[in-house]
Design a protein around this motif. Structure first.
Motif, short mmCIF file in Angstrom:
data_model
loop_
_atom_site.label_atom_id
_atom_site.label_comp_id
_atom_site.label_asym_id
_atom_site.label_seq_id
_atom_site.Cartn_x
_atom_site.Cartn_y
_atom_site.Cartn_z
N GLU A 130 -30.90 -47.87 -9.08
CA GLU A 130 -32.00 -48.71 -9.34
C GLU A 130 -32.17 -49.97 -8.77
OE1 GLU A 130 -34.18 -46.99 -13.03
OE2 GLU A 130 -32.20 -48.24 -13.82
N ALA A 131 -31.06 -50.34 -7.73
CA ALA A 131 -30.79 -51.61 -7.22
C ALA A 131 -31.89 -52.16 -6.57
CB ALA A 131 -29.39 -51.48 -6.21
N THR A 132 -32.87 -51.41 -5.94
CA THR A 132 -33.84 -52.03 -5.24
C THR A 132 -35.08 -52.69 -6.37
OG1 THR A 132 -34.97 -49.69 -5.51
CG2 THR A 132 -34.16 -50.55 -3.57
N LYS A 133 -35.11 -52.05 -7.76
CA LYS A 133 -35.95 -52.87 -8.68
C LYS A 133 -35.12 -53.96 -9.46
CE LYS A 133 -36.95 -50.03 -12.24
NZ LYS A 133 -36.84 -48.67 -12.46
N LEU A 134 -33.95 -53.56 -9.67
CA LEU A 134 -33.15 -54.55 -10.69
C LEU A 134 -32.06 -55.39 -10.28
CD1 LEU A 134 -33.21 -51.97 -13.84
CD2 LEU A 134 -34.63 -53.86 -13.57
N GLY A 135 -31.57 -55.05 -8.98
CA GLY A 135 -30.41 -55.44 -8.34
C GLY A 135 -29.41 -54.53 -8.80
N GLY A 136 -27.94 -55.08 -8.45
CA GLY A 136 -26.90 -54.47 -8.77
C GLY A 136 -26.37 -53.64 -7.50
N CYS A 137 -24.75 -53.72 -7.55
CA CYS A 137 -23.99 -53.24 -6.55
C CYS A 137 -23.68 -51.82 -6.75
CB CYS A 137 -22.66 -53.96 -6.60
SG CYS A 137 -21.40 -53.43 -5.42
N PRO A 138 -24.04 -50.74 -5.51
CA PRO A 138 -23.76 -49.34 -5.69
C PRO A 138 -22.24 -49.32 -6.04
CG PRO A 138 -25.17 -49.94 -4.09
CD PRO A 138 -24.76 -51.59 -4.46
N GLU A 139 -21.79 -48.09 -6.39
CA GLU A 139 -20.45 -47.92 -6.71
C GLU A 139 -19.56 -48.02 -5.39
OE1 GLU A 139 -19.49 -44.57 -9.05
OE2 GLU A 139 -17.36 -45.12 -9.43
N GLY A 140 -20.16 -47.44 -4.39
CA GLY A 140 -19.42 -47.50 -2.92
C GLY A 140 -19.40 -48.89 -2.37
N GLN A 141 -19.97 -49.88 -2.85
CA GLN A 141 -19.83 -51.23 -2.27
C GLN A 141 -18.99 -52.06 -3.13
OE1 GLN A 141 -23.83 -52.82 -1.20
NE2 GLN A 141 -24.16 -50.83 -0.11
N LEU A 142 -18.34 -51.51 -4.34
CA LEU A 142 -17.72 -51.93 -5.38
C LEU A 142 -16.18 -52.66 -5.00
CD1 LEU A 142 -18.45 -53.25 -8.11
CD2 LEU A 142 -17.91 -51.08 -9.06
N PRO A 143 -15.34 -51.73 -4.47
CA PRO A 143 -14.27 -52.02 -3.90
C PRO A 143 -14.27 -53.35 -3.24
CG PRO A 143 -14.70 -49.68 -3.67
CD PRO A 143 -16.04 -50.40 -4.05
N GLU A 144 -15.05 -53.39 -2.17
CA GLU A 144 -14.94 -54.94 -1.36
C GLU A 144 -15.20 -55.92 -1.94
OE1 GLU A 144 -19.08 -54.01 1.34
OE2 GLU A 144 -16.94 -54.16 2.52
N LEU A 145 -16.30 -55.97 -3.00
CA LEU A 145 -16.87 -56.87 -3.68
C LEU A 145 -15.86 -57.58 -4.76
CD1 LEU A 145 -19.01 -58.97 -4.02
CD2 LEU A 145 -20.28 -57.33 -5.51
N ILE A 146 -15.28 -56.52 -5.31
CA ILE A 146 -14.04 -56.77 -6.64
C ILE A 146 -12.89 -57.38 -5.75
CG2 ILE A 146 -12.46 -55.82 -8.15
CD1 ILE A 146 -14.52 -53.89 -9.06
N ALA A 147 -12.80 -56.70 -4.58
CA ALA A 147 -11.41 -57.37 -3.74
C ALA A 147 -11.83 -58.62 -3.26
CB ALA A 147 -11.11 -56.58 -2.43
N PHE A 148 -12.87 -59.09 -2.88
CA PHE A 148 -13.08 -60.50 -2.63
C PHE A 148 -13.14 -61.42 -3.95
CE2 PHE A 148 -16.11 -64.14 -1.92
CZ PHE A 148 -15.55 -64.48 -0.74
N LEU A 149 -13.92 -61.18 -4.82
CA LEU A 149 -13.89 -62.07 -5.95
C LEU A 149 -12.49 -62.13 -6.72
CD1 LEU A 149 -17.40 -61.24 -7.53
CD2 LEU A 149 -16.79 -63.20 -6.19
N ASP A 150 -11.88 -61.18 -6.66
CA ASP A 150 -10.66 -60.90 -7.42
C ASP A 150 -9.71 -62.24 -6.70
OD1 ASP A 150 -8.90 -59.92 -9.32
OD2 ASP A 150 -7.82 -59.01 -7.86
#
Ligand SMILES: *Cc1c(COP(=O)(O)O)cnc(C)c1O
Length: 219
Positions: free
Chosen positions: A128-148
């Protein structure tokens, strides 16, 4: 109903939900969502002891933050890259970071502004990201790694707006949070549950419910 009556009702719902789930009521934060609500009502909530408020729109949040310096506003709505700087200047916390490019920009700007902003990742497991935003699960690892690894944007946890209906998405989010907790070896909080479904969210393990309508009334 007055604001005070509505607040008492929400707090009673939260207490009952925690008791039913065998959790301590203090374990779940009630975050009032003040989007499209007048400043006067936020002042009333401040008088009741609430100091943190969720806002969806950057400009509206900026106006309110200026008028109410005693309140802390938290961004829970979609963030466009070109509003990243205003968002960092306005909000004490960012809950809707959902892509690496945005996180990089926020990190750089937070360095320039010399601010630290606790940050949550908004996740979308349901397309539902197009409507509400949100990171799809597949892109989560790199985003978490960066913010961590970003001291300017310390990672607090995961936020989501699951599709309404049954409680299944809350369970999926709790499982996702548990997997990442283990992988990172540290706590991650979970922000899920709104006016209509806070009970199911608390039962599934939410650490923060974001309550607009049931707290402030209709928008
Ligand atoms: C508006 C909003 C809420 C609050 O919704 P209610 O149903 O009014 O409680 C919570 N989270 C987000 C991201 C919102 O946009």
């Amino acid at each position: 109903m007055s604001l005070e009556e509505r607040v008492r009702e929400v707090q009673a719902r939260l207490t009952r939900a925690c008791e039913a789930a065998g959790r301590a009521p203090a374990a779940v934060e009630l975050l009032p969502v003040s989007k499209r609500q007048p400043e006067a009502l936020i002042r009333e909530a401040l008088a009741l002891g609430f100091t943190r408020f969720g806002e969806n729109y950057v400009q509206e949040g900026a106006t309110k933050a200026q008028a109410l310096p005693q309140a802390a506003f938290i961004l829970i709505g979609p963030l466009q890259s070109n509003k990243a700087k205003v968002a960092l200047e306005t909000f004490t916390e960012l809950q809707s970071v959902d892509r690496l490019e945005l996180a990089r920009r926020l990190d750089r700007l937070a360095g320039e502004l010399e601010v630290v902003r606790p940050t949550w990742i908004q996740v979308d497991l349901w397309g539902e990201a197009t409507k509400l935003g949100g990171c799809p699960e597949g892109q989560l690892p790199e985003l978490i790694a960066f913010l961590d690894r970003s001291p300017r944007l310390p990672l607090q946890g995961l936020m989501a707006i699951p599709p309404p209906g049954d409680a299944k998405p809350f369970g999926e989010l709790a499982a996702l949070r548990d997997r990442w907790r283990q992988r990172l070896g540290r706590d991650l909080r979970l922000s899920m549950g709104m006016s209509g479904d806070l009970e199911a969210a608390v039962a599934a393990g939410s650490d923060q419910i974001r309550i607009g309508t049931a707290f402030f009334g209709e928008r």
